[in-house]
Structures are given as C-alpha cells and as structure tokens.
Design an enzyme around this catalytic site. Structure first.
Site, mmCIF file in Angstrom:
data_model
loop_
_atom_site.group_PDB
_atom_site.id
_atom_site.type_symbol
_atom_site.label_atom_id
_atom_site.label_comp_id
_atom_site.label_asym_id
_atom_site.label_seq_id
_atom_site.Cartn_x
_atom_site.Cartn_y
_atom_site.Cartn_z
ATOM 1 C CG HIS A 40 -33.069 -1.076 -5.931
ATOM 2 N ND1 HIS A 40 -32.991 -2.436 -5.717
ATOM 3 C CD2 HIS A 40 -34.139 -0.651 -5.215
ATOM 4 C CE1 HIS A 40 -33.960 -2.816 -4.906
ATOM 5 N NE2 HIS A 40 -34.681 -1.750 -4.589
ATOM 6 C CG ASP A 45 -30.711 -7.444 4.235
ATOM 7 O OD1 ASP A 45 -31.781 -7.338 3.610
ATOM 8 O OD2 ASP A 45 -30.259 -8.527 4.646
ATOM 9 C CE1 TYR A 73 -24.570 -9.998 -1.439
ATOM 10 C CE2 TYR A 73 -24.463 -12.120 -2.544
ATOM 11 C CZ TYR A 73 -25.110 -10.921 -2.299
ATOM 12 O OH TYR A 73 -26.298 -10.665 -2.930
ATOM 13 C CG ASP A 87 -29.106 -9.301 10.596
ATOM 14 O OD1 ASP A 87 -29.412 -8.801 11.694
ATOM 15 O OD2 ASP A 87 -29.726 -9.040 9.545
ATOM 16 C CE1 TYR A 178 -33.251 -12.876 1.257
ATOM 17 C CE2 TYR A 178 -33.870 -14.898 0.122
ATOM 18 C CZ TYR A 178 -34.115 -13.573 0.429
ATOM 19 O OH TYR A 178 -35.202 -12.938 -0.108
ATOM 20 N NE ARG A 180 -30.627 -11.373 6.038
ATOM 21 C CZ ARG A 180 -31.959 -11.295 6.060
ATOM 22 N NH1 ARG A 180 -32.607 -11.370 7.207
ATOM 23 N NH2 ARG A 180 -32.634 -11.118 4.946
ATOM 24 C CG LEU A 199 -23.775 -9.149 2.984
ATOM 25 C CD1 LEU A 199 -23.039 -10.475 2.883
ATOM 26 C CD2 LEU A 199 -25.285 -9.383 2.843
#
Length: 317
Positions: A40, A45, A73, A87, A178, A180, A199
């Site tokens: 991938h 996450d 995002y 999170d 990131y 988060r 997300l």
C-alpha cells in the site's frame, strides 16, 4: 490456498473503511486476487478512512518511487481533552471545561499554516533505535523524538460548535504530516488540549477519493469476476513524468539494464504533446525522471533517469 494470478499487476484505488489497518486491507486484497505481492501507499490509522492506493504484483516495485504529493484530510476534533494517542480512541489524560469562541480558534489554527516543525506522536510507525514508536508506546515507554519539517498549505475551519467544543477542519499538507499532532498542537496553543475524533483522507498521490472504490464494491467486482479489470496500469501513478518512446532495439537494451544515448532518443511527450527538443537538450534537467515505453506496442517498460548524456534505468517494470 494455492496462489494464482502471478500475471496480475496494477493499482487498486480503495477507500479504506474504518477499523481496518492498511495491512488488513492488503490482506483482503491479497485474498481477493489470490496473489502474494500486495503493498500500500500511505499508511492510514485504523480510525481513518479514505484514499489508499493498493499496489499489486510488479506494481509493488513502485512503492519507493511514487511521487511525493501533498495530501488532503477532513478531520473532526474536540477541544478540552487530551489522550495518550492524541485521538478519541486513546486513554484520556486530561479534561477541562474551556470556553473557546470561533474567532479565537481560527486565530490559533492560523499559527500552524506554512512550514512548521512537528514531533511525531508516540503512537506512530516511526522507528527510533530500530523500534517502532507504537510498540514502545504500548509498553508504556515514551522516548524523545526529533521534530520534523512539514508544510501545512491550508487549514479551513468547516464547522465549529462552541457549546460542544467540536468541529471539522480540512487540511492540505505535505507528506509526513500527522493530523493528530496538528490538532494536539492547536489544543496546546489554546491551552485547553484537543483530540482528533475522525479522519478522512480525500486526496493522496494525486488521487482523489471519488476515484476510489470501497472494499464492498471490490468484493462485488470479484464476485462478478471483473476485479482484475479495475486495476490501473502501474504507469498511471507516474503520469506527472514525461513519456519517452524508444525503438524495439533500444527496448531490448533498456530491459537488459543498459543505458541509452540521449542523442538517439526522440523528443519526449509531455501532456500528450510531443516536444520539439531531443532529451539531451538543456531544457530537460539532469536527474529528471521519464516514463519509458516501447514504440512497437506502447508497453510501459519502466522509469529512466537523465544522467549527463545518457538515459539510465531507474526501475524496470
């Protein structure tokens, strides 16, 4: 189970479902296509959804060569709380009853636009001392992490409810950012803490989520016996590079790993238009990458790189 379909190669554009790891999705695709080589591009996450290109067969050779694109995002957040994972899935480490109006929030968000330094979260796949941070975090160990440069191109506050201290932002950012951590840093700036609550990656590697299929749709195509036809050719992920078409003899040399003299190559094709200058012209910079095709059958052979007066093999497919 016997593994078949050794000739299946390409890229499957998936919209990753929630509660699946990126590895889980690879395992599902591996079973659907009965092929071992599956990878991938761009880890998500388990709580995240959205764009996840899956590379199959010989396309896995492209994993370390995929052009570095910005990502977009859509993220949900809640102020007034912190967790150990940054999170909503983590253990709550603090809570407060803050009063933050929208203008104050927008001012805080604006501080993080542009080139910033960001410390990777403990619950991440970053390696420190040969160990994954998330493995250390699960053992209750926290280690010092080096801040990394990232770029936040834009942050748009789409929704905000001052009563529940929750909202949604759209973030356009560089690879390696990131979300988060971004939200946690905004919470620190406000002095009240903040956590990521949802997300969704809507764009990655130049691919928008509206081009991606769900796992359920992929299963439907598998049941119909047409999933293999839904794979994009491997060269689709390199479309930003100019294309060079070479003769049959040159193709044999390229496939054997030999270099090609630039002066003997036709001008490259850029955005469907054949250019007027040969590849050895100064308008094509050194170290540039090119998609290489055989003129005989238009088959994609691999990537070449311009070095002095030669086109060298970067990767064959």
């Amino acid at each position: 189970m016997g593994w078949q379909n050794s000739d299946v190669n390409g890229i499957l554009l998936l919209d990753k479902p929630v509660d699946f790891t990126s590895f889980d999705v690879c395992a599902v695709v591996r079973g659907m296509l009965h092929i071992k080589k599956v990878g991938h591009s761009g880890t998500l996450d388990p709580m995240a959804t959205g764009v996840l290109p899956i590379l199959v067969g010989s396309a896995t050779r492209a994993l370390d060569l995929i052009p570095s694109h910005d990502k977009t995002y859509v993220a949900g957040f809640r102020l007034g709380m912190t967790t150990d994972t940054l999170d909503i899935t983590g253990r709550v480490t603090s809570e407060c009853s803050a009063k933050i109006d929208q203008l104050t929030l927008e001012d805080a968000i604006g501080e993080f636009c542009g080139d910033i330094m960001q410390v990777p979260p403990m619950y991440s796949a970053v390696s420190v001392g040969g160990k994954k941070l998330y493995d250390l975090a699960r053992q209750g160990v926290e280690v010092e992490r080096q801040a990394r440069p990232v770029t936040i191109h834009s942050i748009i506050l789409d929704e905000y409810d001052a009563d529940t201290l929750s909202g949604i932002i759209t973030v356009s950012c560089s690879k390696g950012t990131y979300i988060r951590t971004l939200i946690d840093d905004v919470g620190k700036e406000l002095g009240c803490g903040a956590v990521l609550t949802s997300l969704r990656r809507t764009e990655s590697s130049g691919i928008s989520v509206d081009r991606c299929m769900t796992l359920a749709k992929a299963q439907e195509y598998k049941d119909q016996g047409i999933l293999e036809t839904k794979l994009l050719p491997v060269d689709a992920i390199f479309e930003e590079y100019p294309a060079v078409y070479i003769s049959e003899n040159q193709a044999v040399r390229f496939n054997n790993g030999a270099t090609l003299a630039l002066e003997r190559l036709q001008p490259p094709v850029i955005e469907g238009i054949r250019q007027q200058h040969r590849l050895d012209a100064d308008i094509y910079p050194q170290e540039s990458l090119y998609r290489v095709y055989s003129r005989a059958d238009n088959s994609f052979l691999g990537l070449g790189i311009k070095k002095t007066d030669e086109l060298r093999v970067m990767k064959r497919f």
